[in-house]
Design an enzyme around this catalytic site. Structure first.
Site, PDB file in Angstrom:
ATOM      1  N   VAL A  70      36.501  20.490  15.618  1.00 15.62           N
ATOM      2  CA  VAL A  70      36.421  20.476  16.895  1.00 15.62           C
ATOM      3  C   VAL A  70      38.652  19.975  16.867  1.00 15.62           C
ATOM      4  O   VAL A  70      38.274  20.754  17.776  1.00 15.62           O
ATOM      5  CB  VAL A  70      35.825  19.191  16.370  1.00 15.62           C
TER       6      VAL A  70
ATOM      7  N   ARG B  69      44.651  14.913   5.399  1.00 14.19           N
ATOM      8  CA  ARG B  69      45.525  15.786   4.624  1.00 14.19           C
ATOM      9  C   ARG B  69      47.027  16.337   5.182  1.00 14.19           C
ATOM     10  O   ARG B  69      46.343  16.718   6.280  1.00 14.19           O
ATOM     11  CB  ARG B  69      44.461  16.504   4.300  1.00 14.19           C
TER      12      ARG B  69
ATOM     13  N   VAL C 172      27.233  15.425  23.750  1.00 12.20           N
ATOM     14  CA  VAL C 172      25.884  15.525  24.052  1.00 12.20           C
ATOM     15  C   VAL C 172      25.717  17.295  24.095  1.00 12.20           C
ATOM     16  O   VAL C 172      26.530  17.854  25.356  1.00 12.20           O
ATOM     17  CB  VAL C 172      25.311  15.131  25.282  1.00 12.20           C
TER      18      VAL C 172
ATOM     19  N   ILE D 171      28.173  21.958  27.226  1.00 15.07           N
ATOM     20  CA  ILE D 171      27.031  21.971  28.832  1.00 15.07           C
ATOM     21  C   ILE D 171      27.880  20.851  29.445  1.00 15.07           C
ATOM     22  O   ILE D 171      27.719  19.655  28.615  1.00 15.07           O
ATOM     23  CB  ILE D 171      25.514  21.902  28.588  1.00 15.07           C
TER      24      ILE D 171
ATOM     25  N   LYS E 217      21.051  12.597  20.019  1.00 12.64           N
ATOM     26  CA  LYS E 217      22.073  12.400  22.168  1.00 12.64           C
ATOM     27  C   LYS E 217      20.920  12.792  22.984  1.00 12.64           C
ATOM     28  O   LYS E 217      21.486  11.811  23.929  1.00 12.64           O
ATOM     29  CB  LYS E 217      21.766  14.814  22.277  1.00 12.64           C
TER      30      LYS E 217
HETATM   31  N1  HSE Z   1      24.764  20.284  14.733  1.00 10.06           N
HETATM   32  C1  HSE Z   1      24.699  20.473  16.106  1.00 10.06           C
HETATM   33  C2  HSE Z   1      23.910  21.461  16.656  1.00 10.06           C
HETATM   34  C3  HSE Z   1      26.570  20.480  16.456  1.00 10.06           C
HETATM   35  O1  HSE Z   1      23.762  21.882  15.905  1.00 10.06           O
HETATM   36  O2  HSE Z   1      23.340  21.126  18.020  1.00 10.06           O
HETATM   37  C4  HSE Z   1      26.327  19.811  17.548  1.00 10.06           C
HETATM   38  O3  HSE Z   1      26.311  18.957  18.077  1.00 10.06           O
END
Ligand code: HSE
Length: 447
Positions: A15, A47, A130, A134, A203
């Site tokens: 990310v 790192r 979440v 979206i 979520k």
């Molecule tokens: N592991 C989560 C998924 C990543 O597969 O939706 C996003 O929150």
């Protein structure tokens, strides 16, 4: 452009790197929309990286970066609930606005973090936590602000949806699909969070708080994973016109005159839904959230719920909101959180203590797979137990004996309180003619 907005990114995984790439790719758009220069001044990384622009300070002391005078907004994308919490609290204490993608941290410690942020007149933004890209947090906190939300149902884990889709479409084995999701960077560091529904429960806790104006209560989310779903059940469901999806539900129940049954259901579980439902056709790693609100009715939000680009998009949307807040510097109100939508959409003093219902109080339809000896009266025994329990059968499918003398019987029921279903299943399993434990999967018509 003057008055640069200075960002720190803590964590340079999928990310964090996605955010740097997004800023590089779309800087002109960001500037034209905000009227400000947006620059990354520091990154917190254990790192040293040689692929990072030389003008950006790389600091292995994340706490120092979180408090740096050289930073306006701290973006936390480390993950986890220990160091991430420390750096966020430290940033808040030093008057920084925070953007985070950390659903586990907020689901478990959000009440404390949001209260701390409010006390320090800063904001913790979490669109990316979440359903990835979206904009469901913004939709529910802002666009639906005039509505009363009755329920929501969502595919809120991309890895789980990918697995269910590949199993159904290609008959691929579970473990094989999970490895692919890990390689594609969708799965959590610990993939049991995906397949056991914990990530979805994190979520869901956030969505439910925003929907109903209740404190975060992750520990009360009922959670069932997809590891027990077999190809056989996927096929039977399809034959009956349903599809199995791993869904999170937040449902407001008025108890229909029974005060003990009034409350909120928070549950994550595999669910049979009608094949023609839009949610049933959201496939692969896509996420979708269906919200039923009054007076608007049902609305569906769908898109990429994981991955670098989708998550970076949500992170930067939050940054853009905060840039506007910081832009009000001249009016001397940049740290007045009264100018923000409240963290959980409702004013903190107005959060409600509506109870979260226990699993046995929850109401859903059911898919039952019962294995019985092929002898006269078996079906009558099963259906009598269900009818004695007041359980309304919606469909029955009896397959020819697949082992010597044994038949799988598939039953779909109308909604029933779980405690009632538990008693009925207990009785069915005691019948001499029943050969195995009853398999049960919840069912929802999404109506
Ligand atoms: N592991 C989560 C998924 C990543 O597969 O939706 C996003 O929150």
């Amino acid at each position: 452009m003057s008055n640069s907005i200075k960002l720190a990114i803590l964590g340079l995984g999928t990310v964090g790197t996605g955010v740097i790439n997004l800023i590089n790719d779309n800087l002109d758009e960001l500037k034209r929309r905000s009227g400000r220069d947006i620059i990354i001044t520091e990154v917190g990384t254990r790192r040293q990286r040689d692929d990072i622009d030389a003008t950006i300070i790389q600091n292995s002391d994340l706490m120092a970066t979180a408090a740096s005078d050289n930073v306006d907004i701290v973006i936390e994308v480390i993950g986890g609930t220990t160091l991430a919490k420390d750096v966020i609290m430290h940033a808040i204490k030093h008057g920084k606005h925070v953007v985070t993608a950390n659903k586990a941290l907020l689901a478990e410690h959000g009440n404390e973090i949001f209260a701390f942020a409010e006390a320090h007149n800063v904001h913790v933004a979490y669109e990316a936590a979440v359903a990835g890209g979206i904009p469901i947090i913004k939709v529910m906190r802002e666009a639906l602000a005039a509505n009363k939300i009755d329920w929501l149902a969502g595919i809120i884990n991309g890895t789980g949806n990918f697995i269910m889709t590949e199993m159904r479409d290609k008959g691929r084995p579970f473990a094989d699909v999970l490895s692919e999701a890990q390689e594609l960077g969708y799965a959590e560091a610990d993939p049991t969070f995906d397949v056991e529904g914990i990530d979805a429960a994190h979520k869901l806790a956030l969505l439910a708080s925003i929907a109903f104006g209740i404190p975060l209560q992750f520990d009360k989310v009922y959670c069932e994973g997809i590891t027990g779903i077999t190809l056989q059940d996927v096929d039977y469901a399809e034959e009956l016109g349903y599809r199995i999806k791993h869904l999170g539900f937040a449902v407001r129940r008025d108890g229909q005159g029974n005060a003990d049954a009034a409350g909120i259901e928070l549950r994550v579980h595999p669910t049979l839904i009608p094949q023609e439902a839009l949610l049933a056709n959201v496939n692969g790693v896509k996420n979708a959230v269906l919200v039923n609100s009054h007076p608007l009715g049902q609305t569906l939000y769908c898109g990429d719920g994981a991955g670098a680009g989708a998550t970076a998009s949500a992170v930067m949307a939050d940054v853009m909101d905060l840039v506007r807040v910081l832009g009000s510097k001249d009016r001397d109100d940049q740290h007045n959180t009264g100018h923000h939508v409240p963290h959980l959409a409702f004013i903190p003093e107005q959060l409600s203590d509506t109870p979260i219902l226990r699993a046995e109080q929850m109401t859903t339809g059911y898919y039952l797979r019962v294995h019985a000896y092929d002898s006269p009266g078996v079906l009558a025994d099963i259906t009598r137990i269900l009818s004695d329990a007041g359980i309304n059968i919606d469909a029955i499918l009896q397959k020819p004996a697949h082992k010597v003398g044994q038949v799988p019987v598939i039953i779909l029921t109308l909604p029933v309180v779980e405690s009632q279903m538990n008693l009925a299943i207990e009785k069915i399993e005691k019948l001499d003619t029943i050969t195995d434990k009853v398999v049960r999967i919840r069912l929802d018509e999404l109506a």
